[in-house]
Design a protein around this motif. Structure first.
Motif, PDB file in Angstrom:
ATOM      1  N   PRO A   1       0.979  -1.220  -0.001  1.00  0.00           N
ATOM      2  CA  PRO A   1      -0.050   0.106  -0.163  1.00  0.00           C
ATOM      3  C   PRO A   1       0.736   1.305  -0.077  1.00  0.00           C
ATOM      4  N   GLY A   2       0.135   2.352  -0.748  1.00  0.00           N
ATOM      5  CA  GLY A   2       0.994   3.675  -0.590  1.00  0.00           C
ATOM      6  C   GLY A   2       0.982   4.295   0.548  1.00  0.00           C
ATOM      7  N   ASP A   3       0.146   3.766   1.585  1.00  0.00           N
ATOM      8  CA  ASP A   3      -0.028   4.688   2.617  1.00  0.00           C
ATOM      9  C   ASP A   3       0.982   4.030   4.096  1.00  0.00           C
ATOM     10  N   ASP A   4       2.080   3.306   3.413  1.00  0.00           N
ATOM     11  CA  ASP A   4       2.918   2.368   4.293  1.00  0.00           C
ATOM     12  C   ASP A   4       2.270   1.883   5.388  1.00  0.00           C
ATOM     13  N   GLY A   5       0.927   1.390   5.568  1.00  0.00           N
ATOM     14  CA  GLY A   5       0.192   0.595   6.642  1.00  0.00           C
ATOM     15  C   GLY A   5       0.556  -0.647   6.264  1.00  0.00           C
ATOM     16  N   GLU A   6      -0.316  -1.472   6.851  1.00  0.00           N
ATOM     17  CA  GLU A   6      -0.126  -3.052   6.896  1.00  0.00           C
ATOM     18  C   GLU A   6      -0.633  -3.505   5.689  1.00  0.00           C
ATOM     19  N   ARG A   7       0.096  -4.448   5.117  1.00  0.00           N
ATOM     20  CA  ARG A   7      -0.466  -5.323   3.865  1.00  0.00           C
ATOM     21  C   ARG A   7      -1.485  -6.259   4.409  1.00  0.00           C
ATOM     22  N   PHE A   8      -2.697  -6.518   3.731  1.00  0.00           N
ATOM     23  CA  PHE A   8      -3.573  -7.744   4.026  1.00  0.00           C
ATOM     24  C   PHE A   8      -3.683  -8.657   3.246  1.00  0.00           C
ATOM     25  N   ILE A   9      -3.245  -8.450   1.951  1.00  0.00           N
ATOM     26  CA  ILE A   9      -3.368  -9.598   0.804  1.00  0.00           C
ATOM     27  C   ILE A   9      -1.745  -9.831   0.505  1.00  0.00           C
ATOM     28  N   GLN A  10      -1.202 -10.883   0.457  1.00  0.00           N
ATOM     29  CA  GLN A  10       0.180 -11.003  -0.120  1.00  0.00           C
ATOM     30  C   GLN A  10      -0.136 -11.896  -1.370  1.00  0.00           C
TER      31      GLN A  10
ATOM     32  N   TYR B   1     -11.375 -17.876  12.066  1.00  0.00           N
ATOM     33  CA  TYR B   1     -11.650 -16.692  12.864  1.00  0.00           C
ATOM     34  C   TYR B   1     -10.472 -15.940  13.178  1.00  0.00           C
ATOM     35  N   GLU B   2      -9.531 -16.334  12.899  1.00  0.00           N
ATOM     36  CA  GLU B   2      -8.221 -15.567  13.277  1.00  0.00           C
ATOM     37  C   GLU B   2      -7.710 -14.779  11.841  1.00  0.00           C
ATOM     38  N   LYS B   3      -8.451 -14.920  10.950  1.00  0.00           N
ATOM     39  CA  LYS B   3      -8.437 -14.177   9.741  1.00  0.00           C
ATOM     40  C   LYS B   3      -9.679 -13.590   9.035  1.00  0.00           C
ATOM     41  N   PRO B   4      -9.877 -12.292   9.520  1.00  0.00           N
ATOM     42  CA  PRO B   4     -11.160 -11.900   9.134  1.00  0.00           C
ATOM     43  C   PRO B   4     -11.317 -11.339   7.845  1.00  0.00           C
ATOM     44  N   HIS B   5     -10.325 -11.720   7.069  1.00  0.00           N
ATOM     45  CA  HIS B   5     -10.236 -10.851   5.570  1.00  0.00           C
ATOM     46  C   HIS B   5     -11.252 -11.619   4.798  1.00  0.00           C
ATOM     47  N   MET B   6     -11.654 -11.037   3.945  1.00  0.00           N
ATOM     48  CA  MET B   6     -12.762 -11.566   2.764  1.00  0.00           C
ATOM     49  C   MET B   6     -12.227 -11.044   1.461  1.00  0.00           C
ATOM     50  N   ILE B   7     -12.299 -11.878   0.290  1.00  0.00           N
ATOM     51  CA  ILE B   7     -12.266 -11.326  -0.947  1.00  0.00           C
ATOM     52  C   ILE B   7     -13.459 -11.738  -1.813  1.00  0.00           C
ATOM     53  N   CYS B   8     -13.745 -10.602  -2.480  1.00  0.00           N
ATOM     54  CA  CYS B   8     -14.990 -10.605  -3.382  1.00  0.00           C
ATOM     55  C   CYS B   8     -15.002 -10.326  -4.594  1.00  0.00           C
ATOM     56  N   PHE B   9     -15.843 -10.534  -5.670  1.00  0.00           N
ATOM     57  CA  PHE B   9     -15.815 -10.039  -6.724  1.00  0.00           C
ATOM     58  C   PHE B   9     -17.096  -9.241  -7.092  1.00  0.00           C
ATOM     59  N   LEU B  10     -16.713  -7.925  -7.622  1.00  0.00           N
ATOM     60  CA  LEU B  10     -17.924  -6.958  -7.594  1.00  0.00           C
ATOM     61  C   LEU B  10     -18.195  -6.659  -9.022  1.00  0.00           C
ATOM     62  N   SER B  11     -19.308  -6.694  -9.557  1.00  0.00           N
ATOM     63  CA  SER B  11     -19.649  -6.370 -10.948  1.00  0.00           C
ATOM     64  C   SER B  11     -20.225  -4.988 -10.892  1.00  0.00           C
ATOM     65  N   ASN B  12     -19.458  -3.971 -11.435  1.00  0.00           N
ATOM     66  CA  ASN B  12     -20.195  -2.589 -11.196  1.00  0.00           C
ATOM     67  C   ASN B  12     -21.153  -2.383 -12.574  1.00  0.00           C
ATOM     68  N   HIS B  13     -21.979  -1.328 -12.359  1.00  0.00           N
ATOM     69  CA  HIS B  13     -22.758  -1.094 -13.513  1.00  0.00           C
ATOM     70  C   HIS B  13     -22.412   0.171 -14.182  1.00  0.00           C
TER      71      HIS B  13
ATOM     72  N   ALA C   1      -6.072 -15.532  -5.457  1.00  0.00           N
ATOM     73  CA  ALA C   1      -5.344 -16.616  -4.483  1.00  0.00           C
ATOM     74  C   ALA C   1      -4.407 -16.343  -3.616  1.00  0.00           C
ATOM     75  N   GLY C   2      -4.633 -14.869  -3.397  1.00  0.00           N
ATOM     76  CA  GLY C   2      -3.355 -14.496  -2.289  1.00  0.00           C
ATOM     77  C   GLY C   2      -3.623 -14.914  -0.947  1.00  0.00           C
ATOM     78  N   ASP C   3      -2.730 -14.682  -0.043  1.00  0.00           N
ATOM     79  CA  ASP C   3      -2.627 -15.133   1.284  1.00  0.00           C
ATOM     80  C   ASP C   3      -2.942 -13.900   2.355  1.00  0.00           C
ATOM     81  N   PRO C   4      -3.956 -14.297   3.093  1.00  0.00           N
ATOM     82  CA  PRO C   4      -4.368 -13.135   4.014  1.00  0.00           C
ATOM     83  C   PRO C   4      -3.338 -12.857   5.042  1.00  0.00           C
ATOM     84  N   ILE C   5      -3.006 -11.737   5.295  1.00  0.00           N
ATOM     85  CA  ILE C   5      -1.822 -11.501   6.203  1.00  0.00           C
ATOM     86  C   ILE C   5      -2.156  -9.990   6.838  1.00  0.00           C
ATOM     87  N   GLY C   6      -1.112  -9.532   7.853  1.00  0.00           N
ATOM     88  CA  GLY C   6      -1.444  -8.461   8.465  1.00  0.00           C
ATOM     89  C   GLY C   6      -1.891  -8.552   9.824  1.00  0.00           C
ATOM     90  N   VAL C   7      -1.755  -7.490  10.664  1.00  0.00           N
ATOM     91  CA  VAL C   7      -1.977  -7.405  12.086  1.00  0.00           C
ATOM     92  C   VAL C   7      -3.424  -6.980  12.108  1.00  0.00           C
TER      93      VAL C   7
END
Length: 255
Positions: free
Chosen positions: A41-50, A147-159, A247-253
């Protein structure tokens, strides 16, 4: 955190989500760039998907060869953009191609690349509202069931067409709603951050949009928009990298 304080914090978060949902698109958020290839991320914060390693994705696809599957792996068909009126339907077609590359194998009885990952497609009654046409739609929800990985990946179709570094109303609504649906489960309530990663498509263009709440602030990260309007074979590197995000790996604090 004491139980009473924890409950108070959760109730405050849910109230914030509801107020933001009512106020869209006039809500406050911070926005930063997200590197499409590294996930940094450009904000230098945690990465959440590797993202899944690009070279390994190429190797695994050459092994599974989904394009040789007897059920026929679909392909993105180039279109005359002057005639492209239904962005949502085209994005849904692109999602069908992406998941086919990950789930199919040349041997119809064998698993695809997706089996190498921690993700499972899920259904949740609290997310069902996002699967009907609003007129946008979330096509798929992917969870690690951990439950230790609250991450979710979704596919969104925009109109509507995607605009660079401007989140769509659909992206904002989806991120907030999914966070809210997550936090109502006691199993996730020890997490301070619920990272949501959208594979966000409109027509045959997509980007990765990531969002989460942190200390009452909605934070949005976005990759550049990548274009597959000439078909995936005309832009293999970006197409494979989109697969790497799914297919990425959920990471980050997150606690």
């Amino acid at each position: 955190m004491a139980p009473a304080k924890a409950l108070e914090s959760i109730e405050a978060t849910i109230d914030l989500i509801n107020r933001n949902l009512r106020s869209i698109p006039n809500i406050k958020y911070t926005i930063s760039r997200l590197d499409f290839y590294s996930g940094q991320p450009g904000d230098d914060g945690e990465r959440f998907i590797q993202p899944f390693p690009h070279s390994k994705m190429l190797q695994r696809l050459n092994e599974t060869r989904p394009w040789d599957n007897p059920r026929i792996c679909p392909s993105i068909s180039p279109t005359d953009q002057r005639l492209a009126l239904d962005y949502c339907a085209e994005a849904r077609g692109m999602w069908n191609v992406l998941q086919s590359y990950l789930k199919l194998n040349q041997d119809d009885a064998a698993a695809g690349v997706y089996e190498d990952t921690r993700w499972k497609s899920i259904e949740d009654k609290n997310l069902a509202r996002l699967t009907i046409f609003l007129p946008w739609k979330v096509e798929s929800f992917m969870d690690t069931m951990d439950y230790e990985k609250p991450h979710m990946i979704c596919f969104l179709s925009n109109h509507l067409p995607l605009e660079d570094m401007i989140p769509s109303k659909a992206e904002l609504q989806a991120i907030l709603w999914i966070i809210g649906s997550r936090i109502i489960y006691v199993q996730y309530q020890h997490h301070r951050i619920i990272p949501i990663t959208l594979i966000s498509g409109a027509g045959f263009r997509l980007r990765i949009t990531q969002g989460y709440l942190d200390q009452g602030q909605l934070r949005i990260r976005m990759t550049p928009i990548v274009d597959f309007s000439e078909g995936e074979k005309d832009n293999w590197d970006d197409f494979f990298q989109a697969l790497c995000w799914i297919a990425g790996d959920p990471i980050g604090v997150t606690t």
